[in-house]
Design a protein around this motif. Structure first.
Motif, PDB file in Angstrom:
ATOM      1  N   LYS A  86      18.025  77.666 -25.612  1.00 14.11           N
ATOM      2  CA  LYS A  86      16.604  77.285 -25.591  1.00 14.11           C
ATOM      3  C   LYS A  86      16.047  77.200 -24.164  1.00 14.11           C
ATOM      4  CE  LYS A  86      17.203  76.754 -30.000  1.00 14.11           C
ATOM      5  NZ  LYS A  86      16.834  77.854 -30.919  1.00 14.11           N
ATOM      6  N   SER A  87      16.545  78.057 -23.289  1.00 16.19           N
ATOM      7  CA  SER A  87      16.109  78.028 -21.888  1.00 16.19           C
ATOM      8  C   SER A  87      14.822  78.796 -21.657  1.00 16.19           C
ATOM      9  CB  SER A  87      17.212  78.604 -20.986  1.00 16.19           C
ATOM     10  OG  SER A  87      17.380  80.003 -21.235  1.00 16.19           O
ATOM     11  N   GLY A  88      14.410  79.601 -22.641  1.00 11.12           N
ATOM     12  CA  GLY A  88      13.220  80.427 -22.459  1.00 11.12           C
ATOM     13  C   GLY A  88      13.520  81.777 -21.848  1.00 11.12           C
ATOM     14  N   GLY A  89      14.806  82.090 -21.650  1.00 14.69           N
ATOM     15  CA  GLY A  89      15.201  83.379 -21.109  1.00 14.69           C
ATOM     16  C   GLY A  89      16.575  83.767 -21.634  1.00 14.69           C
ATOM     17  N   LEU A  90      16.767  85.055 -21.926  1.00 17.42           N
ATOM     18  CA  LEU A  90      18.052  85.524 -22.423  1.00 17.42           C
ATOM     19  C   LEU A  90      18.964  85.861 -21.250  1.00 17.42           C
ATOM     20  CD1 LEU A  90      17.126  87.910 -25.380  1.00 17.42           C
ATOM     21  CD2 LEU A  90      17.554  85.452 -25.410  1.00 17.42           C
ATOM     22  N   GLU A  91      20.050  85.128 -21.142  1.00 19.75           N
ATOM     23  CA  GLU A  91      21.050  85.442 -20.134  1.00 19.75           C
ATOM     24  C   GLU A  91      21.952  86.557 -20.657  1.00 19.75           C
ATOM     25  OE1 GLU A  91      22.919  81.718 -19.480  1.00 19.75           O
ATOM     26  OE2 GLU A  91      21.200  80.868 -18.405  1.00 19.75           O
ATOM     27  N   TRP A  92      22.804  87.079 -19.773  1.00 23.05           N
ATOM     28  CA  TRP A  92      23.637  88.226 -20.114  1.00 23.05           C
ATOM     29  C   TRP A  92      24.471  87.989 -21.373  1.00 23.05           C
ATOM     30  CZ3 TRP A  92      24.999  92.985 -20.462  1.00 23.05           C
ATOM     31  CH2 TRP A  92      26.332  93.347 -20.679  1.00 23.05           C
ATOM     32  N   GLU A  93      25.155  86.865 -21.454  1.00 26.48           N
ATOM     33  CA  GLU A  93      26.023  86.603 -22.599  1.00 26.48           C
ATOM     34  C   GLU A  93      25.225  86.476 -23.889  1.00 26.48           C
ATOM     35  OE1 GLU A  93      29.193  86.710 -23.264  1.00 26.48           O
ATOM     36  OE2 GLU A  93      29.590  87.409 -21.219  1.00 26.48           O
ATOM     37  N   GLU A  94      24.030  85.901 -23.814  1.00 26.28           N
ATOM     38  CA  GLU A  94      23.190  85.785 -25.010  1.00 26.28           C
ATOM     39  C   GLU A  94      22.753  87.166 -25.482  1.00 26.28           C
ATOM     40  OE1 GLU A  94      21.012  81.452 -24.548  1.00 26.28           O
ATOM     41  OE2 GLU A  94      20.270  83.120 -23.316  1.00 26.28           O
TER      42      GLU A  94
END
Length: 257
Positions: A86-94
């Motif tokens: 729920k950070s508002g951004g997709l990180e690499w692993e997500e």
């Protein structure tokens, strides 16, 4: 069978007998579906070439399909599903889990890295919902995303014609405020409060357009609040979409009277 297409049985023989790949049918089925972009149940030469040649366009096609089939064409739903923290951004692993677990695609990390870098257009290290929406947009589709606007301040308003007219009329102050509007929809706006007697106001105000259509220009206007009559326009300026879409905009704009 010389049909010009490779069906499932032929694909299994190709992988096991010709390529020597000893993998389970379930994994081969995932690979088959990844290559079969048109869902015909057979693989064409064009699909095989596209699978090897352009991972970005192939991923765009598969994500679009998943968006239509499972999420009603709404990129926000797909983004929310993938944004586990729920950070508002997709990180690499997500993003990697989205591709492998949710969509069942079998692309390796080298190909996925190329796609991820394309998605992350501003180089922030995360993929925003706006970046995902732009990437997944169908040709000629209107892309609707939320847009956050921050109005920091202004300077040199004392040199404007409106200010000079006020001083000539014997009034020694200007009370400025700023409005940001979507140019094609002037009823929707983000507006600051008027600051009393400020020649170089610092509003430091933020707001959001819930439904911004990518491509629309923003119109900023600065006004003097006139308690005796109609408010007076000090100046305005247009900010085209191309100036802020990919990397945002953090600079000054020259007002025109």
């Amino acid at each position: 069978d010389r049909s010009g297409q490779i069906d499932w049985d032929e694909f299994v023989k190709l992988c096991r007998k010709i390529l020597g790949q000893n993998v389970r049918d379930s994994h081969l089925r995932i690979l088959f579906r990844s290559v079969d972009n048109d869902r015909s149940g057979e693989l064409s030469m064009e699909e095989l070439v596209a699978f090897m040649d352009d991972p970005v366009e192939r991923m765009r096609t598969r994500l679009r399909e998943a968006l239509r089939e499972k999420h009603g064409g709404n990129p926000k739903k797909l983004f929310k599903l993938a944004d586990k923290d729920k950070s508002g951004g997709l990180e690499w692993e997500e993003f990697r889990k989205l591709v492998h677990s949710t969509l069942g695609l079998v692309d390796d990390d080298v190909q996925l890295t190329t796609v991820y870098r394309t998605l992350d257009s501003d180089g922030s290290g995360k993929v925003s919902v706006e970046e995902l929406a732009v990437f997944l947009a169908e040709p000629n589709q209107l892309i609707i995303v939320p847009l956050r606007v921050s109005i920091v301040g202004a300077r040199g308003l004392v040199n404007s014609t409106a200010a000079k007219n006020e001083y000539t009329a014997g009034r020694t102050r200007i009370d400025p405020y700023c409005i940001c509007e979507i140019q094609s929809r002037p009823g929707e706006k983000v507006a600051t409060k008027a600051l009393n007697s400020q020649k170089d106001p610092q509003w430091k105000h933020s707001g959001e357009f819930a439904e911004y259509a990518v491509g629309e220009s923003l119109l900023f206007s600065v006004w003097h609040r006139n308690l005796m009559s109609q408010d007076i326009l000090i100046g305005r300026v247009k900010l085209p979409c191309a100036m802020f879409l990919e990397n945002g905009f953090n600079s000054e704009l020259q007002l025109w009277e």
